[in-house]
Write an enzyme that holds these catalytic residues in place. Sequence first.
Site, PDB file in Angstrom:
ATOM      1  CD  GLU A  62      -1.320  -2.251   2.247  1.00 15.25           C
ATOM      2  OE1 GLU A  62      -0.157  -2.672   2.057  1.00 15.25           O
ATOM      3  OE2 GLU A  62      -2.062  -2.707   3.130  1.00 15.25           O
ATOM      4  CB  CYS A  90      -0.622  -2.899   8.935  1.00 15.48           C
ATOM      5  SG  CYS A  90       0.490  -1.679   8.199  1.00 15.48           S
ATOM      6  CB  CYS A  93      -0.982   0.426   5.146  1.00 17.89           C
ATOM      7  SG  CYS A  93       0.645  -0.274   4.760  1.00 17.89           S
TER       8      CYS A  93
END
Length: 172
Positions: A62, A90, A93
Amino acid sequence: MTSMSEELDIHALRMRTALRQAVRAADAGEVPVGAAIFKDGHLLAQAHNQTETLKDPTAHAEMIAITQAAAAVGDWRLDGTVLYVTKEPCVMCAGAIVLARIPLVVWGVSDPLRGGAASRFQILQSETLNHRTDYLTGVLEAECAALLKDFFKARREASDPGPAPASGAADV
């Protein structure tokens, strides 16, 4: 006007771009996560995890795709884009997604243990941040999950030394 079915077909088609990137990650020994960013139907960026390759903890699919897309549009604000990613982002990101003003994230498989977007932490919809990002989950979920499961199974099998030898005279 597009129907819900047509919209889901478009999301599945675009998720396949992210899946191809995830396969590239797995082939490189990286956790198989891939991402792709589209704007107005055009592919702006695509990337896969490269944390091991680059020795960089921020080299998630990402993050790399966001950097590429910002360069492509010439602005850090990614208004009007859609990010496709094979696994729920996560916390790091998800924070970058909010900061980049990406209005929609579509992912394949959720991460109930560490998901930073919605499952464990709700970064994308946090009222304490200055922007919110909508999300759609479960697009090509079975394929995204299988890729992750197969990768980690192979990794466990490769590191498993096998059963311990039986003790006795034959061991000498």
